[in-house]
Design a protein around this motif. Structure first.
Motif, PDB file in Angstrom:
ATOM      1  N   MET A  72      50.887  26.765 -28.981  1.00 37.09           N
ATOM      2  CA  MET A  72      50.885  26.102 -30.278  1.00 37.09           C
ATOM      3  C   MET A  72      49.682  25.177 -30.367  1.00 37.09           C
ATOM      4  SD  MET A  72      54.918  25.224 -30.787  1.00 37.09           S
ATOM      5  CE  MET A  72      56.158  26.519 -30.658  1.00 37.09           C
ATOM      6  N   THR A  73      48.826  25.445 -31.347  1.00 35.81           N
ATOM      7  CA  THR A  73      47.533  24.769 -31.446  1.00 35.81           C
ATOM      8  C   THR A  73      47.582  23.634 -32.464  1.00 35.81           C
ATOM      9  OG1 THR A  73      46.498  26.894 -30.968  1.00 35.81           O
ATOM     10  CG2 THR A  73      45.079  25.160 -31.824  1.00 35.81           C
ATOM     11  N   THR A  74      46.897  22.554 -32.166  1.00 36.15           N
ATOM     12  CA  THR A  74      46.864  21.419 -33.088  1.00 36.15           C
ATOM     13  C   THR A  74      45.875  21.677 -34.224  1.00 36.15           C
ATOM     14  OG1 THR A  74      45.094  20.250 -31.920  1.00 36.15           O
ATOM     15  CG2 THR A  74      47.367  19.820 -31.209  1.00 36.15           C
ATOM     16  N   GLY A  75      46.087  20.958 -35.321  1.00 33.65           N
ATOM     17  CA  GLY A  75      45.166  21.047 -36.441  1.00 33.65           C
ATOM     18  C   GLY A  75      43.773  20.572 -36.060  1.00 33.65           C
ATOM     19  N   PHE A 122      43.040  22.968 -46.153  1.00 31.74           N
ATOM     20  CA  PHE A 122      42.674  24.379 -46.022  1.00 31.74           C
ATOM     21  C   PHE A 122      43.383  25.043 -44.834  1.00 31.74           C
ATOM     22  CE2 PHE A 122      38.493  22.969 -48.124  1.00 31.74           C
ATOM     23  CZ  PHE A 122      39.023  23.194 -49.384  1.00 31.74           C
ATOM     24  N   ILE A 123      43.585  24.281 -43.767  1.00 31.70           N
ATOM     25  CA  ILE A 123      44.335  24.812 -42.621  1.00 31.70           C
ATOM     26  C   ILE A 123      45.766  25.136 -43.047  1.00 31.70           C
ATOM     27  CG2 ILE A 123      45.402  24.175 -40.411  1.00 31.70           C
ATOM     28  CD1 ILE A 123      42.765  22.651 -39.790  1.00 31.70           C
ATOM     29  N   ASN A 124      46.381  24.224 -43.790  1.00 28.38           N
ATOM     30  CA  ASN A 124      47.746  24.462 -44.255  1.00 28.38           C
ATOM     31  C   ASN A 124      47.816  25.672 -45.183  1.00 28.38           C
ATOM     32  OD1 ASN A 124      49.198  22.460 -42.886  1.00 28.38           O
ATOM     33  ND2 ASN A 124      48.712  20.900 -44.400  1.00 28.38           N
ATOM     34  N   ALA A 125      46.817  25.801 -46.061  1.00 27.26           N
ATOM     35  CA  ALA A 125      46.797  26.948 -46.974  1.00 27.26           C
ATOM     36  C   ALA A 125      46.644  28.242 -46.190  1.00 27.26           C
ATOM     37  CB  ALA A 125      45.666  26.791 -47.979  1.00 27.26           C
ATOM     38  N   GLY A 126      45.736  28.240 -45.206  1.00 28.77           N
ATOM     39  CA  GLY A 126      45.531  29.429 -44.383  1.00 28.77           C
ATOM     40  C   GLY A 126      46.740  29.756 -43.529  1.00 28.77           C
ATOM     41  N   TYR A 127      47.386  28.717 -43.039  1.00 25.59           N
ATOM     42  CA  TYR A 127      48.590  28.879 -42.207  1.00 25.59           C
ATOM     43  C   TYR A 127      49.715  29.522 -43.008  1.00 25.59           C
ATOM     44  CZ  TYR A 127      52.380  27.270 -39.064  1.00 25.59           C
ATOM     45  OH  TYR A 127      53.464  27.185 -38.226  1.00 25.59           O
ATOM     46  N   LEU A 128      49.928  29.040 -44.224  1.00 25.20           N
ATOM     47  CA  LEU A 128      50.970  29.605 -45.072  1.00 25.20           C
ATOM     48  C   LEU A 128      50.634  31.034 -45.499  1.00 25.20           C
ATOM     49  CD1 LEU A 128      51.927  26.570 -47.354  1.00 25.20           C
ATOM     50  CD2 LEU A 128      53.246  27.542 -45.473  1.00 25.20           C
ATOM     51  N   ASP A 129      49.371  31.270 -45.837  1.00 25.62           N
ATOM     52  CA  ASP A 129      48.950  32.621 -46.222  1.00 25.62           C
ATOM     53  C   ASP A 129      49.225  33.601 -45.085  1.00 25.62           C
ATOM     54  OD1 ASP A 129      48.080  31.680 -48.638  1.00 25.62           O
ATOM     55  OD2 ASP A 129      45.945  31.716 -48.138  1.00 25.62           O
ATOM     56  N   MET A 130      48.778  33.256 -43.893  1.00 24.89           N
ATOM     57  CA  MET A 130      48.954  34.123 -42.734  1.00 24.89           C
ATOM     58  C   MET A 130      50.436  34.356 -42.445  1.00 24.89           C
ATOM     59  SD  MET A 130      49.997  33.829 -39.331  1.00 24.89           S
ATOM     60  CE  MET A 130      49.723  32.121 -38.894  1.00 24.89           C
ATOM     61  N   LEU A 178      51.406  21.316 -41.757  1.00 24.85           N
ATOM     62  CA  LEU A 178      51.088  20.188 -40.886  1.00 24.85           C
ATOM     63  C   LEU A 178      50.959  18.913 -41.714  1.00 24.85           C
ATOM     64  CD1 LEU A 178      48.368  21.764 -38.550  1.00 24.85           C
ATOM     65  CD2 LEU A 178      50.858  21.910 -38.394  1.00 24.85           C
ATOM     66  N   GLY A 179      51.558  17.844 -41.225  1.00 27.19           N
ATOM     67  CA  GLY A 179      51.439  16.566 -41.909  1.00 27.19           C
ATOM     68  C   GLY A 179      50.158  15.829 -41.547  1.00 27.19           C
ATOM     69  N   ALA A 180      49.572  16.209 -40.413  1.00 27.58           N
ATOM     70  CA  ALA A 180      48.337  15.583 -39.940  1.00 27.58           C
ATOM     71  C   ALA A 180      47.645  16.549 -38.991  1.00 27.58           C
ATOM     72  CB  ALA A 180      48.640  14.265 -39.223  1.00 27.58           C
ATOM     73  N   LEU A 181      46.354  16.348 -38.772  1.00 28.57           N
ATOM     74  CA  LEU A 181      45.607  17.240 -37.885  1.00 28.57           C
ATOM     75  C   LEU A 181      46.134  17.185 -36.453  1.00 28.57           C
ATOM     76  CD1 LEU A 181      41.911  16.804 -39.117  1.00 28.57           C
ATOM     77  CD2 LEU A 181      43.408  18.787 -39.431  1.00 28.57           C
ATOM     78  N   GLY A 182      46.788  16.105 -36.097  1.00 24.47           N
ATOM     79  CA  GLY A 182      47.329  15.990 -34.750  1.00 24.47           C
ATOM     80  C   GLY A 182      48.578  16.820 -34.516  1.00 24.47           C
ATOM     81  N   ASN A 183      49.163  17.331 -35.591  1.00 24.16           N
ATOM     82  CA  ASN A 183      50.350  18.189 -35.466  1.00 24.16           C
ATOM     83  C   ASN A 183      49.946  19.608 -35.079  1.00 24.16           C
ATOM     84  OD1 ASN A 183      51.723  16.566 -38.389  1.00 24.16           O
ATOM     85  ND2 ASN A 183      51.981  16.017 -36.240  1.00 24.16           N
ATOM     86  N   SER A 184      50.928  20.388 -34.609  1.00 21.15           N
ATOM     87  CA  SER A 184      50.650  21.749 -34.133  1.00 21.15           C
ATOM     88  C   SER A 184      51.343  22.795 -34.999  1.00 21.15           C
ATOM     89  CB  SER A 184      51.124  21.924 -32.680  1.00 21.15           C
ATOM     90  OG  SER A 184      50.466  21.026 -31.816  1.00 21.15           O
ATOM     91  N   VAL A 185      50.710  23.938 -35.128  1.00 18.47           N
ATOM     92  CA  VAL A 185      51.338  25.074 -35.791  1.00 18.47           C
ATOM     93  C   VAL A 185      52.354  25.674 -34.823  1.00 18.47           C
ATOM     94  CG1 VAL A 185      49.326  25.578 -37.224  1.00 18.47           C
ATOM     95  CG2 VAL A 185      49.525  26.662 -34.985  1.00 18.47           C
ATOM     96  N   VAL A 186      53.345  26.412 -35.365  1.00 18.72           N
ATOM     97  CA  VAL A 186      54.365  27.004 -34.499  1.00 18.72           C
ATOM     98  C   VAL A 186      54.040  28.452 -34.147  1.00 18.72           C
ATOM     99  CG1 VAL A 186      56.163  25.513 -35.433  1.00 18.72           C
ATOM    100  CG2 VAL A 186      55.811  27.787 -36.430  1.00 18.72           C
ATOM    101  N   ASP A 228      45.828  32.130 -34.137  1.00 13.34           N
ATOM    102  CA  ASP A 228      44.903  31.061 -34.524  1.00 13.34           C
ATOM    103  C   ASP A 228      43.694  31.597 -35.278  1.00 13.34           C
ATOM    104  OD1 ASP A 228      46.592  29.346 -33.234  1.00 13.34           O
ATOM    105  OD2 ASP A 228      45.221  28.850 -31.588  1.00 13.34           O
ATOM    106  N   ARG A 229      43.183  32.741 -34.834  1.00 13.53           N
ATOM    107  CA  ARG A 229      41.970  33.262 -35.464  1.00 13.53           C
ATOM    108  C   ARG A 229      42.205  33.634 -36.928  1.00 13.53           C
ATOM    109  NH1 ARG A 229      43.731  37.358 -32.042  1.00 13.53           N
ATOM    110  NH2 ARG A 229      44.053  39.433 -32.976  1.00 13.53           N
ATOM    111  N   LEU A 230      43.422  34.043 -37.265  1.00 14.53           N
ATOM    112  CA  LEU A 230      43.733  34.347 -38.659  1.00 14.53           C
ATOM    113  C   LEU A 230      43.727  33.074 -39.500  1.00 14.53           C
ATOM    114  CD1 LEU A 230      44.964  36.841 -37.023  1.00 14.53           C
ATOM    115  CD2 LEU A 230      46.486  37.133 -38.989  1.00 14.53           C
ATOM    116  N   ILE A 231      44.311  32.002 -38.943  1.00 14.84           N
ATOM    117  CA  ILE A 231      44.329  30.725 -39.663  1.00 14.84           C
ATOM    118  C   ILE A 231      42.904  30.211 -39.861  1.00 14.84           C
ATOM    119  CG2 ILE A 231      45.136  28.334 -39.635  1.00 14.84           C
ATOM    120  CD1 ILE A 231      47.438  29.258 -37.806  1.00 14.84           C
ATOM    121  N   VAL A 232      42.118  30.267 -38.798  1.00 11.83           N
ATOM    122  CA  VAL A 232      40.741  29.767 -38.852  1.00 11.83           C
ATOM    123  C   VAL A 232      39.908  30.553 -39.864  1.00 11.83           C
ATOM    124  CG1 VAL A 232      38.580  29.550 -37.558  1.00 11.83           C
ATOM    125  CG2 VAL A 232      40.740  28.807 -36.527  1.00 11.83           C
ATOM    126  N   THR A 233      40.040  31.871 -39.837  1.00  9.29           N
ATOM    127  CA  THR A 233      39.242  32.694 -40.744  1.00  9.29           C
ATOM    128  C   THR A 233      39.647  32.466 -42.192  1.00  9.29           C
ATOM    129  OG1 THR A 233      39.009  34.389 -39.037  1.00  9.29           O
ATOM    130  CG2 THR A 233      38.510  35.047 -41.294  1.00  9.29           C
TER     131      THR A 233
END
Length: 213
Positions: free
Chosen positions: A1-4, A32-40, A142-150, A156-161
């Motif tokens: 599980m990777t942090t923001g 944008f991370i949250n948007a990408g995370y939800l999309d993925m 994620l509520g903050a960049l310090g939080n992690s995706v599940v 991760d590469r899908l979220i990043v892209t």
């Protein structure tokens, strides 16, 4: 599980953005991370979103609450009654179930539908049955960049892209945006193929599974 924070650094590296580039703030990256995370997460019923709720029926009761993190039902299977173990309840539409809900028939559960976060089982159980309710969990941003995706690290590469495409769009870099969108769609297809060869299907649909009404 990777942090923001780690994902944000990967996005900056992908787009050659310095950490102090004022055009893209940490708040922007979190959005944008949250948007990408939800999309993925919603591209496919990924295995890591699957969860099982155990439901114990009561004679005559047709309605049962879902777990708080329920998003969508994958299957309903009777597991705790020896003579009907493995029987899969067939999904029906809300309209179909409303047509039979007025009946007083009680028997072995055979059908179900979902409505407003509640499971409706028909016919009404004639006793106590244990049912495994297999479902997809909600994905929380994620509520903050310090939080992690599940999601597992390989996602991760899908979220990043995907997030990178949103950053490129903000920067009005059409070429980068189109490139990231193309890469993202390819990554999703490849991930689906990988999952299909390494995990059991999330559901099996036959003619008898079709909704009526």
């Amino acid at each position: 599980m990777t942090t923001g924070t780690v994902l944000a650094a990967s996005i900056r590296n992908r787009l050659n953005l310095s950490a102090d580039d004022a055009r893209v703030s940490d708040a922007n990256l979190l959005e944008f991370i949250n948007a990408g995370y939800l999309d993925m997460s919603t591209e496919h019923p990924w295995h890591w979103r699957e969860h099982t709720q155990t439901i114990t029926t009561t004679a005559g009761d047709t309605t049962y609450d879902t777990d708080a993190d329920w998003s969508a039902t994958l299957s309903m299977t009777i597991t705790g009654s020896a003579d009907v173990v493995g029987r899969v309840l067939q999904r029906r539409s809300w309209k179909w179930t409303r047509r039979v809900s007025h009946t007083n028939v009680q028997s072995i559960p055979a059908f179900y539908c979902e409505y407003d976060g509640v499971l409706h089982i028909y016919p009404a159980p004639d006793g106590v049955y244990t049912i495994d309710h297999r479902y997809l969990q909600k994905v929380s941003v994620l509520g903050a960049l310090g939080n992690s995706v599940v999601s597992p690290d390989e996602f991760d590469r899908l979220i990043v892209t995907r997030a990178s495409s949103y950053v490129a769009q903000k920067l009005r870099d059409t070429e980068q945006y189109q490139m990231m969108e193309t890469q993202y769609n390819k990554q999703v297809r490849n991930m689906k193929d990988d999952i299909a060869h390494s995990h059991e299907p999330v559901g099996i649909y036959t003619r008898s599974s079709w909704d009526y009404g």
